[in-house]
Design an enzyme around this catalytic site. Structure first.
Site, mmCIF file in Angstrom:
data_model
loop_
_atom_site.group_PDB
_atom_site.id
_atom_site.type_symbol
_atom_site.label_atom_id
_atom_site.label_comp_id
_atom_site.label_asym_id
_atom_site.label_seq_id
_atom_site.Cartn_x
_atom_site.Cartn_y
_atom_site.Cartn_z
ATOM 1 C CB SER A 13 33.219 -71.265 -16.990
ATOM 2 O OG SER A 13 32.001 -70.602 -17.188
ATOM 3 C CB CYS A 14 36.686 -67.909 -18.493
ATOM 4 S SG CYS A 14 37.616 -66.475 -18.880
ATOM 5 N N PRO A 15 34.632 -65.539 -17.099
ATOM 6 C CG PRO A 15 33.984 -63.275 -16.935
ATOM 7 C CD PRO A 15 33.516 -64.632 -17.400
ATOM 8 C CB SER B 75 36.274 -63.064 -20.810
ATOM 9 O OG SER B 75 36.671 -64.121 -20.011
#
Lengths: 75, 374
Positions: A13-15, B75
Site C-alpha cells: 500500500s501507499c507509499p 505516505s
C-alpha cells in the site's frame, strides 16, 4: 511494446508502490519501459501524477481482476 | 518521535485552534478537497516528490508543529519521519488519513427543547454533512444519518437512549445514508419521503406532511413540511416549534441544487416555491438547521452550523433573487461539479446496489457539493 523490466508491487500500500517504482526507474535508461503491477487503488492517480512531475510518460494503464498494470517510459 | 493525531483532535483545531498542515497527496486531490479552518494553514507537496529528501520543503514549514496529511496514512508517516529526522519538532500525522477525516462526526448540543429533551448536531466536518439527534425521555430520533452509525450508537448508549426513529429528509446523492442500517439494527422506524422512494427495494414508513412524529412521552413533535426542489420528495421538518431542519433545500450560505437526480429544469419552480413561499410563510424565529455546510467559516465557536430563518431571508443570496428567470439561471447554470460517485450513491441509498464497506468509503470521498455555489 518492449518492456525493459517488470516491477510487482501487488499487496503493497501507499507509499510503497511509488517508492519502489522510483527506485526501479533510477536504474533504467531514457526510453526504457517499466511495467508496474499494483493492487493499491491510490496508485492510479499517484503514478500518473508522479510520472508527469518527474518527466516520464505513462503510456497506458489497465485493470484486470483488481490488478492494475502501468507502462511507464523513462524520460 | 512522530505522533498520530486523530481526526477528532484535528476537528478541535479546525473549530478553535491552529495547525500547519503539509498535505502530501497529489495536486489534484488537494485542490479538490482539503482540511481548512480559521487557524489552519496548509501547503501541498506530493509525497512522491519528497522520496529523495525533504530539504527543499523545509524552508516552507514552521520549525515546530507540523501535521502531515495523506489519503490513508502511509505516505504521511513516511514524510513525517523524514521531517522528524531533519530536525522539525513535534511532527504529527493524521491517523487514518483523509478517509478518517471524511468520516469523523462531532456532536454539538444545539439547545434544550421546551418540554425536556434536547437536540444535537452531528457535524461531519470533513465532508460538510450535518445530521441531527433529537432526544426526550429516553427516546431518540436521528435525522439525515451519516453512513458511519457508530457515533450515534455510542452516543445513544452513553445517554441511555433508545433510537426509535431514523428519518431522511430526502434521498441523498452525496453520502450513503446510515438510516436503514441503524433502523434494522435497533428496530427503529425508517422514514423516507415517498416521492423520493419510488424505486427503493426495502420497506419504509412514509414521511408526509400532516403526519407528525412524537418522541418520548412528552410533546416533542417533528412536523414534516413538503418542500420539493433539491429532490422531488425533499421534506423539511419543524422540531418542537423551534428548529427548521431544512435538509438540502436551504443552507446558511447557499441553497440546494436541483440537478442531482437529473431533473434540474423540472424542479426549478418547486425549489423556488419551497424557498420563496413555503419558507417565507414560516416564523422567522425558527432556527434553520441544514443538512450541509459549504465553507468552514459557517461554523460557530462551538463548531455548529445554524442561523435564524429571518437572518437568512436578509443575508442569503439564494433567498434574494427577485426575478424568476434569474433564479432559474442561478440554480441550473454554472453549477459546481457533482458530488463524487453521486449516481452510485443514489443507487445504494435505494438499495439497488450493495457495495462493500471499502467501496462505500471510496464513493464518499470529497466534499458534499449539494449547494448551487461552492
Amino acid at each position: 511494446m518492449n518492456i525493459t523490466q517488470t516491477l510487482d508491487t501487488k499487496g503493497l500500500s501507499c507509499p510503497m508502490p511509488i517508492v519502489k517504482t522510483k527506485k526501479a526507474m533510477d536504474t533504467l535508461s531514457s526510453g526504457d519501459i517499466l511495467e508496474v503491477l499494483a493492487t493499491d487503488k491510490g496508485a492510479v492517480n499517484d503514478l500518473s501524477a508522479w510520472s508527469k512531475s518527474s518527466g516520464h510518460e505513462l503510456l497506458e494503464h489497465t485493470e484486470e481482476d483488481g490488478v492494475f498494470k502501468f507502462y511507464i517510459q523513462k524520460g | 518521535m512522530i505522533k498520530a493525531l486523530s481526526a477528532k483532535e484535528v476537528a478541535n483545531r479546525v473549530v478553535d485552534g491552529n495547525m500547519f498542515i503539509l498535505d502530501v497527496r497529489n495536486e489534484g486531490d488537494y485542490k479538490d478537497w482539503r482540511i481548512e479552518g480559521k487557524g489552519i494553514k496548509s501547503i501541498n507537496r506530493p509525497y512522491f516528490d519528497l522520496i529523495d529528501g525533504v530539504e527543499e520543503v523545509l524552508e516552507d514549514l514552521p520549525k515546530e508543529e507540523v501535521l502531515v496529511v495523506c489519503a490513508k496514512e502511509g505516505s504521511s508517516i513516511m514524510v513525517a519521519e523524514m521531517l522528524d529526522e531533519a530536525g522539525v519538532k513535534d511532527v504529527y500525522y493524521l491517523e487514518g488519513g483523509m478517509k478518517s477525516w471524511s468520516e469523523y462526526l462531532m456532536p454539538v448540543k444545539l439547545g434544550d427543547l421546551k418540554d425536556g429533551g434536547s437536540i444535537y448536531q452531528f457535524n461531519r466536518i470533513g465532508k460538510g454533512c450535518l445530521s441531527y439527534l433529537v432526544e426526550s425521555n429516553g427516546e431518540a430520533a436521528i435525522i439525515d444519518s451519516a453512513r458511519t452509525i457508530e457515533a450515534y450508537e455510542d452516543f445513544a448508549k452513553e445517554n441511555n437512549l433508545e433510537i426509535k426513529h431514523m428519518i431522511d429528509t430526502h434521498l441523498h446523492a452525496d453520502h450513503i445514508s446510515g438510516g436503514r442500517k441503524l433502523a434494522e439494527k435497533t428496530g427503529a422506524t425508517y422514514w423516507l419521503p415517498p416521492k423520493d422512494a419510488k424505486e427503493v427495494t426495502f420497506s419504509f414508513a412514509k414521511l408526509e406532511e400532516g403526519k407528525d412524529i412524537t418522541i418520548g412521552n412528552t410533546k416533542i413533535e417533528i412536523q414534516p413540511l413538503y418542500t420539493p426542489g433539491h429532490t422531488i420528495g425533499s421534506t423539511s421538518m419543524i422540531v418542537d416549534g423551534q428548529f427548521l431542519l431544512s435538509g438540502d433545500i436551504l443552507f446558511v450560505d447557499s441553497i440546494g441544487r436541483p440537478d442531482l437526480a437529473g431533473k434540474a429544469e423540472d424542479w426549478v419552480s418547486d425549489l423556488r416555491d419551497s424557498l420563496y413561499n413555503k419558507y417565507n410563510n414560516l416564523s422567522k424565529d425558527l432556527v434553520v438547521l441544514p443538512a450541509h455546510f459549504g465553507k468552514i467559516s459557517e461554523l460557530d465557536e462551538r463548531g455548529a452550523v445554524s442561523a435564524p430563518l429571518g437572518e437568512l431571508f436578509e443575508k442569503n443570496d439564494g433567498l434574494n433573487i427577485k426575478n424568476e428567470d434569474e433564479f432559474r439561471r442561478a440554480v441550473t447554470e454554472n453549477l459546481p461539479p457533482q458530488p463524487n460517485a453521486y449516481q452510485e450513491i443514489r443507487q445504494t441509498n435505494m438499495g439497488k446496489i450493495d457495495p462493500t464497506n471499502d467501496e462505500q468509503r471510496e464513493m464518499e470521498i470529497g466534499p458534499n457539493r449539494c449547494a448551487i455555489t461552492e
